[in-house]
Enzyme design. Structure first.
Site, mmCIF file in Angstrom:
data_model
loop_
_atom_site.group_PDB
_atom_site.id
_atom_site.type_symbol
_atom_site.label_atom_id
_atom_site.label_comp_id
_atom_site.label_asym_id
_atom_site.label_seq_id
_atom_site.Cartn_x
_atom_site.Cartn_y
_atom_site.Cartn_z
ATOM 1 N N LEU A 1 83.587 -27.062 62.568
ATOM 2 C CA LEU A 1 82.613 -27.989 63.121
ATOM 3 C C LEU A 1 81.794 -26.988 64.373
ATOM 4 O O LEU A 1 81.401 -27.628 65.163
ATOM 5 C CB LEU A 1 83.451 -29.111 64.045
ATOM 6 C CG LEU A 1 84.235 -29.922 63.015
ATOM 7 C CD1 LEU A 1 85.072 -31.018 64.161
ATOM 8 C CD2 LEU A 1 83.366 -30.597 62.236
ATOM 9 N N ALA B 1 80.358 -23.422 53.915
ATOM 10 C CA ALA B 1 80.571 -22.877 55.304
ATOM 11 C C ALA B 1 79.448 -21.758 55.451
ATOM 12 O O ALA B 1 79.957 -20.512 54.728
ATOM 13 C CB ALA B 1 81.776 -22.580 55.636
ATOM 14 N N TYR C 1 69.755 -13.419 56.926
ATOM 15 C CA TYR C 1 70.259 -14.777 56.250
ATOM 16 C C TYR C 1 70.398 -14.540 54.786
ATOM 17 O O TYR C 1 71.428 -14.515 54.041
ATOM 18 C CB TYR C 1 69.574 -15.922 56.827
ATOM 19 C CG TYR C 1 69.834 -16.932 55.767
ATOM 20 C CD1 TYR C 1 71.318 -17.683 55.874
ATOM 21 C CD2 TYR C 1 68.809 -17.588 55.036
ATOM 22 C CE1 TYR C 1 71.468 -18.610 55.104
ATOM 23 C CE2 TYR C 1 69.192 -18.603 54.079
ATOM 24 C CZ TYR C 1 70.538 -19.206 54.390
ATOM 25 O OH TYR C 1 70.775 -20.183 53.379
ATOM 26 N N HIS D 1 63.676 -27.274 60.572
ATOM 27 C CA HIS D 1 63.226 -27.489 59.175
ATOM 28 C C HIS D 1 61.944 -28.670 59.404
ATOM 29 O O HIS D 1 61.954 -29.447 60.355
ATOM 30 C CB HIS D 1 64.400 -28.317 58.515
ATOM 31 C CG HIS D 1 65.161 -27.252 58.017
ATOM 32 N ND1 HIS D 1 66.525 -27.369 58.076
ATOM 33 C CD2 HIS D 1 65.149 -26.155 57.318
ATOM 34 C CE1 HIS D 1 67.239 -26.386 57.664
ATOM 35 N NE2 HIS D 1 66.383 -25.347 57.109
HETATM 36 N N1 UFG Z 1 57.171 -25.522 59.206
HETATM 37 C C1 UFG Z 1 56.204 -25.898 60.112
HETATM 38 N N2 UFG Z 1 56.474 -26.492 61.232
HETATM 39 C C2 UFG Z 1 57.849 -26.611 61.723
HETATM 40 C C3 UFG Z 1 58.773 -26.477 60.526
HETATM 41 C C4 UFG Z 1 58.412 -25.577 59.609
HETATM 42 O O1 UFG Z 1 54.882 -25.815 60.042
HETATM 43 O O2 UFG Z 1 57.980 -27.318 62.796
HETATM 44 C C5 UFG Z 1 56.583 -24.859 58.110
HETATM 45 C C6 UFG Z 1 57.348 -23.465 57.877
HETATM 46 O O3 UFG Z 1 56.574 -22.345 58.640
HETATM 47 C C7 UFG Z 1 57.317 -23.256 56.258
HETATM 48 C C8 UFG Z 1 57.562 -24.675 55.883
HETATM 49 O O4 UFG Z 1 57.135 -25.464 57.290
HETATM 50 O O5 UFG Z 1 56.180 -22.695 55.842
HETATM 51 C C9 UFG Z 1 59.019 -25.038 55.663
HETATM 52 O O6 UFG Z 1 59.858 -24.476 56.737
HETATM 53 P P1 UFG Z 1 61.129 -24.814 56.667
HETATM 54 O O7 UFG Z 1 61.888 -24.495 57.974
HETATM 55 O O8 UFG Z 1 61.427 -26.524 56.593
HETATM 56 O O9 UFG Z 1 62.010 -24.511 55.429
HETATM 57 P P2 UFG Z 1 61.803 -22.667 55.154
HETATM 58 O O10 UFG Z 1 61.040 -22.685 53.737
HETATM 59 O O11 UFG Z 1 61.516 -21.835 55.963
HETATM 60 O O12 UFG Z 1 63.393 -22.494 54.718
HETATM 61 C C10 UFG Z 1 64.189 -22.901 53.608
HETATM 62 C C11 UFG Z 1 65.609 -23.311 53.936
HETATM 63 C C12 UFG Z 1 66.024 -21.711 54.502
HETATM 64 C C13 UFG Z 1 65.857 -20.791 53.248
HETATM 65 C C14 UFG Z 1 64.501 -20.703 52.838
HETATM 66 C C15 UFG Z 1 64.483 -19.967 51.632
HETATM 67 O O13 UFG Z 1 65.604 -24.085 55.060
HETATM 68 O O14 UFG Z 1 67.803 -21.957 54.620
HETATM 69 O O15 UFG Z 1 64.213 -22.021 52.533
HETATM 70 O O16 UFG Z 1 63.187 -19.352 51.734
HETATM 71 F F1 UFG Z 1 66.278 -19.539 53.601
#
Ligand code: UFG
Length: 316
Positions: A33, A69, A136, A182
């Site tokens: 948790l 996890a 990560y 995200h």
């Molecule tokens: N983004 C924004 N504004 C936000 C959040 C995200 O513009 O507030 C953009 C990010 O820069 C990225 C896209 O939206 O271009 C998606 O970002 P996320 O954080 O939603 O997801 P990521 O692609 O960074 O990450 C995901 C998973 C990770 C994993 C990765 C693999 O969440 O765990 O894909 O590359 F590592």
């Protein structure tokens, strides 16, 4: 089967645990948790509050482990790499040792597109180079490497699923991160009034509209792949599959779909690029479709966002 789901109080783990219970399996959720929520453990599953280094006793009589996890924030992993190596690699090695001690020889592992780093081509295939750009992704890749070795020397049967961008909700199960990084949940929080606007991290990428392109996969479709993976475990083999929808959407396109679904105008602030973000990440899921017969059923971005929006607006 008698199954242990580590991280089954988290977003993806809880959806998989729910689908396993629905399919008639005997499920024990093991979760400390630290980021999960006890009320996300599905009815019908047993709950053990413990971290993965303390799984030993709960593994009695278990046939297979589904291992979710993990620490999973890319930015945090850059700032605090030790936490990622200790939890994601060290913790998993302890879990694998306990499994061996208890004669549990099957595992489905939650891996990530972050193992590939900056791709050379799109869509990414499983045979492409793995050059993670953050701790990560490196810690998840190290586990994949260990699983391959343990399959060879210990006869372990393992399947790794490399997720691209998981989103959406499965019934009441939705994303509830204390620190939300995200895109889709952050955009929807503007529509609920929890945030004033959403930042777009960079508009100067080499993509059609200048914003990053990602492959969004519905959490229900993603979870279903784990049940197929469970049935495909073979002793002495480590299989690796990408999981995405195979279609890329830019940050701007995601925001437009969120506007349509919520009817909210969702103000945007253009910000700097977020360090470590590749321009385009799109999966080829041809291998899992071919070998395991998996097919996304809710691949449309509108469906993914609608489900996330319904679960969020019903529960806030
Ligand atoms: N983004 C924004 N504004 C936000 C959040 C995200 O513009 O507030 C953009 C990010 O820069 C990225 C896209 O939206 O271009 C998606 O970002 P996320 O954080 O939603 O997801 P990521 O692609 O960074 O990450 C995901 C998973 C990770 C994993 C990765 C693999 O969440 O765990 O894909 O590359 F590592």
């Amino acid at each position: 089967m008698r199954l242990m789901v580590t991280g089954g109080a988290g977003y993806v783990g809880s959806v998989v645990a729910a689908q396993l219970v629905e399919a008639g399996h005997d499920v024990t959720v093991l979760d400390d948790l630290s980021t999960g929520h006890e009320d996300a453990v599905p009815d019908g599953a047993r709950f053990v509050r413990a971290d993965i280094t303390q799984a030993h006793d709960a593994l009695d009589g278990v046939d297979a482990v589904l291992h979710f996890a993990a620490k999973s924030l890319v930015g945090e992993s850059v700032a605090k790499p030790g936490r990622y190596w200790a939890n994601n690699l060290g913790g998993t090695l302890a879990l694998l040792d306990a499994m061996r001690d208890k004669g549990v020889a099957k595992i489905v592992f939650s891996s990530t597109a972050a193992t590939y780093g900056e791709p050379e081509r799109s869509p990414i295939q499983e045979s492409d180079p793995t050059r993670p750009t953050n701790p990560y992704g490196a810690s998840k890749l190290a586990v994949d490497t260990a699983l391959t070795a343990f399959a060879q020397v210990r006869g372990l049967g393992a399947v790794s699923l490399r997720y691209f961008n998981v989103a959406g909700a499965h019934g009441r199960y939705r994303e509830r991160h204390t620190v939300e990084t995200h895109l889709i949940p952050n955009v929807l929080k503007v529509a609920t009034g929890e945030r004033d606007n959403v930042s777009v991290f960079g508009t100067d990428y080499p993509t059609p509209d200048g914003t990053c392109v990602r492959d969004y996969i519905h959490v229900s479709d993603l979870a279903r792949a784990h049940l197929l993976a469970l049935g495909a475990i073979a002793p002495g083999e480590h299989k690796i599959y990408n999981l995405g929808s195979g279609t890329g959407f830019s940050v701007q396109e995601v925001i437009s779909v969120c506007r349509e679904v919520t009817g909210h105008q969702i103000p945007v602030v253009v910000g700097e690029r977020r360090p470590g973000d590749p321009a385009v990440l799109v999966a080829s899921s041809a291998k899992i479709q071919r070998e395991l017969g998996w097919k996304p059923e809710r691949a449309a971005l509108g469906d993914i966002v609608s489900d996330a929006w319904r679960a969020l607006s019903q529960n806030t």
